[in-house]
Design a protein around this motif. Structure first.
Motif, PDB file in Angstrom:
ATOM      1  N   THR A  22       0.824  -1.205   0.000  1.00 27.83           N
ATOM      2  CA  THR A  22       0.000   0.000   0.000  1.00 27.83           C
ATOM      3  C   THR A  22       0.859   1.257   0.000  1.00 27.83           C
ATOM      4  O   THR A  22       1.860   1.343   0.717  1.00 27.83           O
ATOM      5  CB  THR A  22      -0.931   0.051   1.225  1.00 27.83           C
TER       6      THR A  22
ATOM      7  N   LYS B 159       1.297  -5.605  -7.550  1.00 25.04           N
ATOM      8  CA  LYS B 159      -0.048  -5.057  -7.374  1.00 25.04           C
ATOM      9  C   LYS B 159      -0.058  -4.161  -6.150  1.00 25.04           C
ATOM     10  O   LYS B 159       0.255  -4.602  -5.054  1.00 25.04           O
ATOM     11  CB  LYS B 159      -1.052  -6.197  -7.211  1.00 25.04           C
TER      12      LYS B 159
ATOM     13  N   PHE C 273      -1.906  -0.844  -3.778  1.00 25.61           N
ATOM     14  CA  PHE C 273      -3.167  -0.235  -3.366  1.00 25.61           C
ATOM     15  C   PHE C 273      -2.875   1.106  -2.705  1.00 25.61           C
ATOM     16  O   PHE C 273      -1.771   1.339  -2.206  1.00 25.61           O
ATOM     17  CB  PHE C 273      -3.914  -1.144  -2.388  1.00 25.61           C
TER      18      PHE C 273
ATOM     19  N   GLU D 284      -6.667   0.594  -6.631  1.00 23.91           N
ATOM     20  CA  GLU D 284      -5.701  -0.457  -6.925  1.00 23.91           C
ATOM     21  C   GLU D 284      -5.007  -0.172  -8.247  1.00 23.91           C
ATOM     22  O   GLU D 284      -5.522   0.559  -9.097  1.00 23.91           O
ATOM     23  CB  GLU D 284      -6.385  -1.817  -6.978  1.00 23.91           C
ATOM     24  N   SER D 285      -3.816  -0.764  -8.410  1.00 17.82           N
ATOM     25  CA  SER D 285      -3.039  -0.508  -9.622  1.00 17.82           C
ATOM     26  C   SER D 285      -3.328  -1.505 -10.731  1.00 17.82           C
ATOM     27  O   SER D 285      -2.814  -1.350 -11.845  1.00 17.82           O
ATOM     28  CB  SER D 285      -1.533  -0.555  -9.298  1.00 17.82           C
TER      29      SER D 285
ATOM     30  N   ASP E  96      -6.904  -8.988  -1.213  1.00 14.30           N
ATOM     31  CA  ASP E  96      -6.457  -7.697  -0.681  1.00 14.30           C
ATOM     32  C   ASP E  96      -7.615  -6.732  -0.488  1.00 14.30           C
ATOM     33  O   ASP E  96      -7.390  -5.536  -0.297  1.00 14.30           O
ATOM     34  CB  ASP E  96      -5.443  -7.061  -1.637  1.00 14.30           C
ATOM     35  N   TYR E  97      -8.836  -7.225  -0.522  1.00 18.56           N
ATOM     36  CA  TYR E  97      -9.971  -6.317  -0.608  1.00 18.56           C
ATOM     37  C   TYR E  97     -10.763  -6.148   0.678  1.00 18.56           C
ATOM     38  O   TYR E  97     -11.257  -5.063   0.950  1.00 18.56           O
ATOM     39  CB  TYR E  97     -10.896  -6.766  -1.751  1.00 18.56           C
TER      40      TYR E  97
END
Length: 337
Positions: free
Chosen positions: A57, A91, A93, A123-124, A210-211
């Motif tokens: 993050t 990935k 965030f 998110e990316s 990751d949510y």
């Protein structure tokens, strides 16, 4: 004007003091969860922009008001993305204020959910959350419920919550927080949940990926107060969960009451205010007690670190207790002490 990218650490007092002032000017509190912080300094050694990261993050992104419009935020974000990529983290965030989200969209970040007026979760990976939703398989049922738990570790309190939920629902989706920052690693926590519920039918266990938000890592640095952070976290949780619920036809969410944690109680109250607006009932289940106190994972971890595993047989399902006594469990405990 040219700028040099430099690290910022507590061991560098001049840079660190400038960074604290930059955050203060931007209305951002220092985040206690940071792995690395970098900054752009001008020819005179003045800090003009900074950014940090914790795990996957981005945090504490700030640009001096006098230097906005010079592309400094872009340089900071791209440098963090480059460093994380080299570490194998592809990935990313970011939690940010709604008014700052538009600055991150051109840098390859996409909205996952928003809790007005406080926070946007981005998110990316374009379409990442959509793919997560598609990975969840709906199950037929008339009354479908859900629980999100960290289970660090899985206790009789968690089992009681599940059993009470199954008295109301004929299908229960159980989400185990995937964030791997707990005393017990994620794979162990999930394994103990699976073993501890294998005798129950119609329980379907999922990763949160990751949510689903973990309160341990939710960045409250731009929200200033515990109450505001708990409220924003819960409303963001509700915004994300409502999309999961729509995918799985969930109409009720169960949470345990929190007599020992005012912050988590605030969180539950915010869920009670938010989820019904999305057509999802929230049911608060009183905590199971043992020896005149609520059973909690923190109580179990305290006994473990104090070497009192024998006292835990009444607080844990047989499968969790046996794990603690196993060679693997003993090795983990030794490592954590």
């Amino acid at each position: 004007m040219t700028y040099d990218m430099k690290p910022i650490r507590k061991s560098m007092p001049l840079r660190y003091k400038q960074w604290e002032q930059l955050l203060q000017d931007a209305g951002i509190d220092k985040d206690e969860h940071l792995d690395e912080t970098i900054g752009l300094f001008n020819n005179e050694g003045l800090l003009c922009a900074s950014g940090s990261y914790y795990s996957n993050t981005l945090r504490c992104l700030a640009v001096s008001p006098e230097r906005r419009g010079e592309g400094l935020l872009e340089r900071i974000v791209l440098e963090i993305k480059r460093r994380r990529y080299l570490d194998g983290v592809t990935k990313l965030f970011v939690y940010t204020k709604p008014e700052a989200a538009m600055q991150l969209e051109p840098l390859g970040f996409y909205e996952v959910a928003i809790a007005y007026p406080d926070v946007v979760f981005m998110e990316s990976e374009q379409g990442g959350f959509t793919r997560y939703l598609q990975s969840l398989t709906p199950v037929e049922g008339d009354r479908i419920g859900a629980i999100i738990m960290n289970a660090n570790p899985f206790t009789k309190g968690h089992l009681y919550l599940i059993e009470q939920a199954l008295k109301i629902c004929d299908v229960l989706h159980l989400f185990v927080v995937s964030e791997d920052r707990s005393f017990f690693p994620y794979k162990t926590r999930k394994m103990l949940v699976q073993q501890g519920t294998q005798h129950l039918s119609n329980v379907h266990i999922h990763d949160t990926d990751d949510y689903m938000i973990s309160s341990a890592v939710f960045p409250a640095y731009f929200l200033h107060t515990v109450d505001k952070a708990a409220s924003a976290e819960a409303r963001l949780d509700a915004a994300i969960f409502s999309k999961v619920a729509k995918r799985l036809n969930i109409t009720r969410r169960f949470v345990g009451d929190e007599p020992l944690s005012p912050t988590t109680n605030l969180y539950n109250q915010a869920l009670l205010a938010s989820l019904p607006k999305e057509g999802i009932e929230v049911t608060v289940i009183p905590r199971l007690e043992a020896v005149n106190a609520p059973i909690s994972a923190s109580r179990v971890r305290k006994a473990i670190t104090e070497g009192e595993i024998a006292s835990l047989s009444g607080l844990l399902p047989k499968t969790t207790y046996q794990y603690l006594l196993s060679e693997e469990g003993q090795a983990l405990i030794t490592k954590k002490r």
